[in-house]
Design an enzyme around this catalytic site. Structure first.
Site, PDB file in Angstrom:
ATOM      1  CG  HIS A 170      -2.048  -0.961   1.120  1.00 48.49           C
ATOM      2  ND1 HIS A 170      -3.339  -0.586   0.799  1.00 48.49           N
ATOM      3  CD2 HIS A 170      -2.076  -2.302   1.255  1.00 48.49           C
ATOM      4  CE1 HIS A 170      -4.112  -1.648   0.763  1.00 48.49           C
ATOM      5  NE2 HIS A 170      -3.368  -2.718   1.045  1.00 48.49           N
ATOM      6  CG  ASP A 379      -0.045   9.316   1.240  1.00 46.44           C
ATOM      7  OD1 ASP A 379      -0.063   8.107   1.538  1.00 46.44           O
ATOM      8  OD2 ASP A 379      -0.743  10.163   1.801  1.00 46.44           O
TER       9      ASP A 379
HETATM   10  C1  GDG Z   1      -2.005   3.683   3.551  1.00 48.25           C
HETATM   11  C2  GDG Z   1      -1.030   4.412   2.619  1.00 48.25           C
HETATM   12  C3  GDG Z   1      -2.799   4.458   0.865  1.00 48.25           C
HETATM   13  C4  GDG Z   1      -8.403   9.679   8.557  1.00 48.25           C
HETATM   14  N1  GDG Z   1      -8.785  10.431   9.594  1.00 48.25           N
HETATM   15  C5  GDG Z   1      -9.920   9.882  10.054  1.00 48.25           C
HETATM   16  C6  GDG Z   1     -10.223   8.775   9.270  1.00 48.25           C
HETATM   17  N2  GDG Z   1      -9.282   8.665   8.376  1.00 48.25           N
HETATM   18  C7  GDG Z   1      -9.277   7.632   7.351  1.00 48.25           C
HETATM   19  C8  GDG Z   1      -9.563   8.250   6.008  1.00 48.25           C
HETATM   20  C9  GDG Z   1      -8.915   7.267   5.058  1.00 48.25           C
HETATM   21  C10 GDG Z   1      -7.808   6.686   5.917  1.00 48.25           C
HETATM   22  O1  GDG Z   1      -8.043   7.010   7.271  1.00 48.25           O
HETATM   23  C11 GDG Z   1      -6.453   7.255   5.583  1.00 48.25           C
HETATM   24  O2  GDG Z   1      -6.045   6.731   4.358  1.00 48.25           O
HETATM   25  P1  GDG Z   1      -4.816   7.308   3.552  1.00 48.25           P
HETATM   26  O3  GDG Z   1      -4.809   6.651   2.222  1.00 48.25           O
HETATM   27  O4  GDG Z   1      -4.966   8.783   3.466  1.00 48.25           O
HETATM   28  O5  GDG Z   1      -3.500   7.017   4.407  1.00 48.25           O
HETATM   29  P2  GDG Z   1      -2.812   5.775   5.229  1.00 48.25           P
HETATM   30  O6  GDG Z   1      -3.544   5.474   6.464  1.00 48.25           O
HETATM   31  O7  GDG Z   1      -1.397   6.188   5.405  1.00 48.25           O
HETATM   32  O8  GDG Z   1      -2.923   4.530   4.239  1.00 48.25           O
HETATM   33  C12 GDG Z   1      -1.780   5.297   1.642  1.00 48.25           C
HETATM   34  C13 GDG Z   1      -3.641   3.617   1.799  1.00 48.25           C
HETATM   35  O9  GDG Z   1      -2.852   2.850   2.705  1.00 48.25           O
HETATM   36  C14 GDG Z   1      -4.539   2.661   1.017  1.00 48.25           C
HETATM   37  O10 GDG Z   1      -3.789   1.829   0.205  1.00 48.25           O
HETATM   38  O11 GDG Z   1      -3.649   5.329   0.149  1.00 48.25           O
HETATM   39  O12 GDG Z   1      -0.901   5.918   0.740  1.00 48.25           O
HETATM   40  O13 GDG Z   1      -0.086   5.188   3.370  1.00 48.25           O
HETATM   41  O14 GDG Z   1      -9.815   6.260   4.707  1.00 48.25           O
HETATM   42  O15 GDG Z   1     -10.946   8.373   5.862  1.00 48.25           O
HETATM   43  N3  GDG Z   1     -11.287   8.000   9.448  1.00 48.25           N
HETATM   44  C15 GDG Z   1     -12.118   8.334  10.464  1.00 48.25           C
HETATM   45  N4  GDG Z   1     -11.876   9.399  11.288  1.00 48.25           N
HETATM   46  C16 GDG Z   1     -10.783  10.196  11.109  1.00 48.25           C
HETATM   47  O16 GDG Z   1     -10.569  11.146  11.849  1.00 48.25           O
HETATM   48  N5  GDG Z   1     -13.209   7.594  10.677  1.00 48.25           N
END
Ligand code: GDG
Length: 500
Positions: A170, A379
């Site tokens: 990821h 990212d």
């Molecule tokens: C890894 C990779 C890749 C965030 N704040 C809250 C919340 N979130 C949720 C978001 C989103 C998730 O967390 C974050 O996803 P990201 O993709 O931005 O980042 P990572 O956690 O680092 O994910 C990344 C991902 O895997 C998928 O392959 O895109 O590059 O690093 O879904 O909504 N959710 C809630 N409250 C929050 O305050 N409920």
């Protein structure tokens, strides 16, 4: 699909908190869980994961429970792999998050390479492999996720040569000069090569993997067909950027409660313009740099003082690591400074929330924001950018996005910035706030079309297709993704891997 799906990931959908009052199941936050739980809820199967439990001197055997879907009806099995405090410290905080995570995000100077961490990584990967094996029946398909579990494919392959194994990585996969720094790079590569299909968000990451496998391990690779031959087997590399459940976000956004809450948020913030970011609190997400960019924006464009509020939601993450605690202090100091410099009795430029919001609340914030400023330093993809788009019911809203987020190569319509350059970020942020309505709508319409089309379902289908094709080379053409970055064609090429 014949057989069941057995998902294996470090973090599962729940964290189990134990207290004198008993056990509490708390939903975990993160991109992987957000993407995969709907799949498990719809199709059932088994999810092998660590349950967030700590403090066991001697590990209890894995625990197993049924998890009902939110709508009731179907369920899946959650098999919890229990880790000792020592394993957590060395495997999770150590090798995974203090070696692989910074390395893959090009923060080589932050890496810590410790033999003890590696030894525990090997041990814990074997534990996850054993949990998965205990669930295995004829015809099952194993799908392993992420950098915590790079050795599991090879461990399972040794025990079950015929097993169908897929892996999705990821985060970015770094260039060979960077991976070569890792003392155990060869072992990590060999571990991953136990898979039949190895998935990445971008073709570029897949190409980096192939170069690493070739140069560091001596695997034979075919870049055109995107595959590697190793120990008599062919491993296909596929690139498909993960999508979000667009329709589910639209339904969420239409809920009267969410709309009322979005209106209330705007009323409470009290400024005509609202900008937003939501991230796990991580140095890769560029939160500190974003606050600095806002400071420059308010310095250079005084007309936004009193008119623009920036909401930063920072979900607690890896809080046991000292550098994450330090970063939190630095961010909070910067927020205090900007609010002190530009705030007044009735104006707070930055609203900073150090907590994880519920899904509905997050959707309300997405709707309330005129501009999303998603500027990670690096990212793998970034789901928040896509969720912001998916949660909009009209063509309003502007996305400012880091060039170094994997999503940038796919999301034409976003305003791209270099997050290492706070001046440029400030300028583009101001531009986003003042975008003419026609341009704003055209950009958002393009974004919505892309996020709707390449949604979670599309991503899952890409994965099923890749698994159905197995490790054998095939020549068929694939549909290209629309994208940008270095011209439409090249971007499309980067976003979808060829088949091997
Ligand atoms: C890894 C990779 C890749 C965030 N704040 C809250 C919340 N979130 C949720 C978001 C989103 C998730 O967390 C974050 O996803 P990201 O993709 O931005 O980042 P990572 O956690 O680092 O994910 C990344 C991902 O895997 C998928 O392959 O895109 O590059 O690093 O879904 O909504 N959710 C809630 N409250 C929050 O305050 N409920």
């Amino acid at each position: 699909m014949k057989g069941r799906l057995i998902l294996v990931s470090n973090r599962g959908p729940y964290v189990f908190l134990e207290s004198a009052a008993g056990e509490e199941m708390v939903r975990s936050v993160g991109g992987l869980v957000a993407a995969l739980e709907p799949l498990m809820e719809a199709n059932g199967g088994v999810w092998v994961a660590w349950g967030g439990r700590r403090g066991h001197a001697s590990p209890a055997p894995s625990r197993r429970r049924k998890v009902a879907s939110a709508e009731g009806g179907s369920h899946y099995v959650l098999r919890e792999t229990v880790l000792t405090e020592e394993e957590l410290r060395c495997y999770y905080y150590g090798f995974a998050n203090s070696a692989l995570w910074p390395l893959c995000h090009y923060f080589v100077g932050r890496c810590q390479f410790e033999q003890e961490h590696w030894d525990n990584y090997v041990r814990v990967n074997a534990k996850f492999a054993a949990s998965a094996q205990a669930e295995l029946s004829q015809g099952d398909l194993i799908w392993i996720h992420d950098y915590h579990l790079a050795l599991v494919p090879e461990l399972l392959r040794r025990a079950h040569p015929e097993l169908r194994i897929a892996f999705f990585w990821h985060i970015p996969f770094p260039q060979v000069d960077v991976l070569a720094v890792l003392p155990w790079a060869r072992e990590v590569l060999a571990g991953l090569l136990g898979s039949d299909v190895l998935g990445f968000h971008l073709r570029e990451y897949g190409e980096n993997f192939l170069t690493c496998a070739e140069k560091l391990l001596g695997a034979e690779v075919d870049r055109e067909r995107m595959c590697a031959s190793w120990r008599g087997r062919t491993v296909r590399v596929r690139a498909a950027p993960i999508g979000v459940d667009y329709q589910a976000f639209q339904r969420l956004a239409r809920r009267p409660r969410v709309q009322a809450r979005a209106a209330e948020i705007r009323r409470q913030l009290g400024t005509p313009l609202v900008a937003l970011s939501a991230d796990r609190l991580d140095y890769t997400k560029g939160i500190l740099e974003r606050i600095l960019a806002l400071e420059i924006l308010l310095e250079r464009y005084p007309e936004y003082r009193g008119r623009l509020t920036f909401v930063q939601v920072a979900a607690p993450s890896r809080t046991a690591l000292a550098e994450y605690q330090k970063m939190r202090r630095q961010i909070e100091e910067a927020v205090g400074r900007v609010n002190g410099r530009f705030g007044s009795d009735d104006y707070t430029p930055v609203r900073y929330y150090y907590r994880s919001l519920g899904r509905e609340e997050l959707a309300a914030y997405y709707q309330a924001a005129d501009v999303a400023v998603i500027t990670p330093l690096r990212d793998g993809l970034n789901l928040v950018a896509k969720e912001y788009v998916a949660a909009r019911l009209d063509d309003e809203g502007v996305l400012v996005l880091s060039r170094f987020a994997g999503a940038a190569s796919q999301l034409s319509g976003a305003i791209l910035v270099n997050p290492y350059n706070p001046l440029e970020t400030a300028e583009k942020w101001a531009e986003a706030c003042a975008l003419p309505p026609e341009e704003r709508r055209a950009r958002m319409a393009a974004l919505r079309e892309n996020v709707r089309r390449y949604d979670l379902q599309w991503w899952l289908e890409e994965f099923w297709k890749a698994m159905a094709e197995g490790g054998a080379p095939a020549d068929e053409e694939e549909e290209a993704l629309p994208g940008r970055c270095c011209g439409e064609e090249e971007a499309a090429d980067r976003a979808t891997g060829g088949s091997c």
